[in-house]
Design an enzyme around this catalytic site. Sequence first.
Site, PDB file in Angstrom:
ATOM      1  N   GLU A 253      -2.911 -15.550  -2.148  1.00 51.54           N
ATOM      2  CA  GLU A 253      -3.017 -15.548  -3.584  1.00 51.54           C
ATOM      3  C   GLU A 253      -1.997 -14.617  -4.102  1.00 51.54           C
ATOM      4  OE1 GLU A 253      -6.826 -13.508  -3.742  1.00 51.54           O
ATOM      5  OE2 GLU A 253      -7.925 -14.987  -2.940  1.00 51.54           O
ATOM      6  N   LYS A 255       0.010 -11.774  -5.916  1.00 48.41           N
ATOM      7  CA  LYS A 255      -0.725 -10.330  -6.046  1.00 48.41           C
ATOM      8  C   LYS A 255      -0.007 -10.033  -7.455  1.00 48.41           C
ATOM      9  CE  LYS A 255      -0.315  -5.823  -3.932  1.00 48.41           C
ATOM     10  NZ  LYS A 255      -0.120  -5.026  -4.953  1.00 48.41           N
ATOM     11  N   ARG A 260      -6.986  -3.022 -10.931  1.00 49.42           N
ATOM     12  CA  ARG A 260      -8.205  -3.543 -10.252  1.00 49.42           C
ATOM     13  C   ARG A 260      -9.225  -3.097 -11.074  1.00 49.42           C
ATOM     14  NH1 ARG A 260      -8.776  -3.753  -4.352  1.00 49.42           N
ATOM     15  NH2 ARG A 260     -10.551  -5.046  -4.057  1.00 49.42           N
ATOM     16  N   PHE A 356     -10.616 -12.658  -8.426  1.00 51.51           N
ATOM     17  CA  PHE A 356     -10.304 -13.191  -7.017  1.00 51.51           C
ATOM     18  C   PHE A 356     -11.575 -13.097  -6.085  1.00 51.51           C
ATOM     19  CE2 PHE A 356      -8.169  -9.345  -7.510  1.00 51.51           C
ATOM     20  CZ  PHE A 356      -9.026  -8.533  -6.480  1.00 51.51           C
ATOM     21  N   ARG A 431     -10.944  -1.331   5.730  1.00 50.09           N
ATOM     22  CA  ARG A 431     -11.255  -1.422   7.192  1.00 50.09           C
ATOM     23  C   ARG A 431     -11.057  -2.731   7.648  1.00 50.09           C
ATOM     24  NH1 ARG A 431     -16.628  -1.374   7.287  1.00 50.09           N
ATOM     25  NH2 ARG A 431     -17.067  -0.658   5.126  1.00 50.09           N
ATOM     26  N   LYS A 437      -1.174  -7.190   2.338  1.00 47.06           N
ATOM     27  CA  LYS A 437      -0.462  -7.602   1.347  1.00 47.06           C
ATOM     28  C   LYS A 437       0.822  -7.822   1.838  1.00 47.06           C
ATOM     29  CE  LYS A 437      -0.241  -2.778   0.534  1.00 47.06           C
ATOM     30  NZ  LYS A 437      -0.091  -1.493  -0.612  1.00 47.06           N
TER      31      LYS A 437
HETATM   32  P1  AMP Z   1      -1.881  -1.979  -3.188  1.00 43.77           P
HETATM   33  O1  AMP Z   1      -2.344  -1.195  -4.304  1.00 43.77           O
HETATM   34  O2  AMP Z   1      -0.417  -2.180  -3.187  1.00 43.77           O
HETATM   35  O3  AMP Z   1      -2.179  -1.274  -1.914  1.00 43.77           O
HETATM   36  O4  AMP Z   1      -2.223  -3.382  -3.408  1.00 43.77           O
HETATM   37  C1  AMP Z   1      -3.584  -3.823  -3.549  1.00 43.77           C
HETATM   38  C2  AMP Z   1      -4.017  -3.903  -4.577  1.00 43.77           C
HETATM   39  O5  AMP Z   1      -3.429  -5.341  -5.332  1.00 43.77           O
HETATM   40  C3  AMP Z   1      -5.619  -4.277  -5.058  1.00 43.77           C
HETATM   41  O6  AMP Z   1      -6.118  -2.985  -5.144  1.00 43.77           O
HETATM   42  C4  AMP Z   1      -5.502  -5.045  -6.407  1.00 43.77           C
HETATM   43  O7  AMP Z   1      -5.567  -3.924  -7.567  1.00 43.77           O
HETATM   44  C5  AMP Z   1      -4.065  -5.946  -6.351  1.00 43.77           C
HETATM   45  N1  AMP Z   1      -4.342  -7.122  -6.506  1.00 43.77           N
HETATM   46  C6  AMP Z   1      -3.589  -8.057  -7.160  1.00 43.77           C
HETATM   47  N2  AMP Z   1      -3.555  -9.168  -6.796  1.00 43.77           N
HETATM   48  C7  AMP Z   1      -4.622  -9.255  -6.084  1.00 43.77           C
HETATM   49  C8  AMP Z   1      -5.345 -10.454  -5.244  1.00 43.77           C
HETATM   50  N3  AMP Z   1      -5.254 -11.734  -5.347  1.00 43.77           N
HETATM   51  N4  AMP Z   1      -6.305  -9.910  -4.385  1.00 43.77           N
HETATM   52  C9  AMP Z   1      -6.467  -8.753  -4.154  1.00 43.77           C
HETATM   53  N5  AMP Z   1      -5.849  -7.730  -4.696  1.00 43.77           N
HETATM   54  C10 AMP Z   1      -4.821  -8.000  -5.585  1.00 43.77           C
END
Ligand code: AMP
Length: 588
Positions: A253, A255, A260, A356, A431, A437
């Site tokens: 998907e 990002k 969030r 999502f 977990r 990512k």
């Molecule tokens: P990070 O903050 O860099 O660890 O990345 C994770 C965060 O990306 C999640 O907590 C979400 O806020 C954001 N995010 C954006 N798009 C998505 C997606 N398609 N699925 C899950 N998280 C996403």
Amino acid sequence: MTFATLSSFFAKLEGITSRLAITEVLADLFSSASSTEIAILCYLSLGRLAPLYEPLEFQLAEKMIIRVIGQAFNVSEDRVRETYKEVGDLGEVAEKLKVKSEKLKVIATTRSSKLSMLEVYGRLRKIAEENGEGSQQRKIEGLVLLLHELDSVSCKYVVRMVLGRLRLGFSDVTILDALSWMKTGTKTLRPRLEQAYFVRADIGAIAALFKKKGVSGLSGIAAKLGVPVMPALCQRLKSPQEMIAKMGRVAVEPKYDGQRVQIHWAKRKGQSAKGKAKGVFLRAFTRNLEEVSFMFPELGRITADLSAREVILDSEAVSYDTSSGKILPFQEIITRKRKHAILEAAAKVPLRFFVFDILYKDGRSLLHLPLSNRAALLEQTLAGGKVLMKTERIVTEDPNVLRQFHAKQLTAGLEGAVVKKWNAPYSPGRRGWSWVKYKEAEERTAGLSDTLDCVVMGYYRGRGKRASFGIGGFLVGIPKGGHFVTISKIGTGLSDEQWKELRLRADRLAVSDKPKEYGDIGKTLAPDIWTRPSLVVEIAADNITRSPVHSAGLALRFPRLVRFRDDKGPGQATTMAEVSTLYQLQGK
Ligand code: AMP
């Protein structure tokens, strides 16, 4: 249990630094409580009246507390202020003045130890819940009366609690350890407790159930409308090949770079905050489990986008330019933090929620289902409308397809992609390897594959050019077990504006002594001003090196501030284990 007994436990906890010793004392406290009392004890020992996600605060400024103390002990406000200057803590001021006033018999001798913990809790709750005209006065009167009736040590802790400054040096994680200790004398049940807590993030409810029914009580825990589920988080892997090798068939998907938001919604009248749409229950939680529905008036209009009676959805809120259809930079969303200007901000910068995942629907928890099933259910539930948007998704087992999808996101100006194991259940918290990512830097051959979210531990006063800001560098760390370890001293790479903002924010968190959770920190690193662990900053660096100086044993080379992460709390910072993984991944 009397409140005086609880206060004596608080005094004991305040005097110890060893996490194990804290765990044992808490376990003792929990053993002596009934299953009704234990829930309240969990909240109170974290300095709260309700679960962390409930926005129940006392709303009494320091000035008001000074008035309360003055009235309670029959001294002038000036005198309270003077004593405050001397001892630096209003809790201690209240304790001292109480002792003195009892000696002088200014007020009737305390019935003290008679007040039960539950009664004091009920009265504190009533004070916090007062609202409307004259509520400040009623709060003050309620508190004055309480300080009259409590013993001196209890006065100290009540005042700190009302000010939001109880801080006994442990968090919910230690409470989970202590619950396990209470039943087994070991921490062995902690993973089971944590699992339940991550599904229903109400520490008091978990404790009460566990006290009553033991481990078997935990197995019935499922997602519940209105109580946040700890959001699933992403792990890191270096390359698309590794991702497919580790996860097999995956959904990929975009990002989105926003905030969030976990949306709890039901088509019925509930306890939704004031000003919300009628006939609708609505709560929105950040990844930090803060309740922020006030930030998103748009969510009052999602009924048309949903085909369900009740849902819990996982989404990313993104600012959106309605004319060009383009997603705007992350910073825009921050304007929503200002409570009074929300509607203005909502008109200026509209938001869309890219949904999502679906965690719960019409009375049924869906966490245990594989993503393939949840995706199908989400498809049936989400009509896709003006506020809730469908998240684009492909399903593949081919690293090349994955790479192409990722490249397409970068071209579109997004951060990258999120890769999710297609047959995995939703796993709350960080977990397993269900979500990974895939950001731009992941493809680089050298350097760090990701930024780090670090906790600001203190700052150094500025010299030279920056003397006028009063800050010239700052110390950051990361969580390790129940503590924080230092990983970098940062002195460059901030704009003038960022220095000023950092100073302002850090000053709000300043404490006179090094917080207990920071452990041993070398003299050369000790900042001029310590801050309690609260502010999270995203830091980029060229690489990670071994370090004899930092307590993480590792340090960042060429660190620079990327941005303030208001959406994260210290519990969501990059952990020691993750930094070790990044250290091993670099240059691979
Ligand atoms: P990070 O903050 O860099 O660890 O990345 C994770 C965060 O990306 C999640 O907590 C979400 O806020 C954001 N995010 C954006 N798009 C998505 C997606 N398609 N699925 C899950 N998280 C996403």
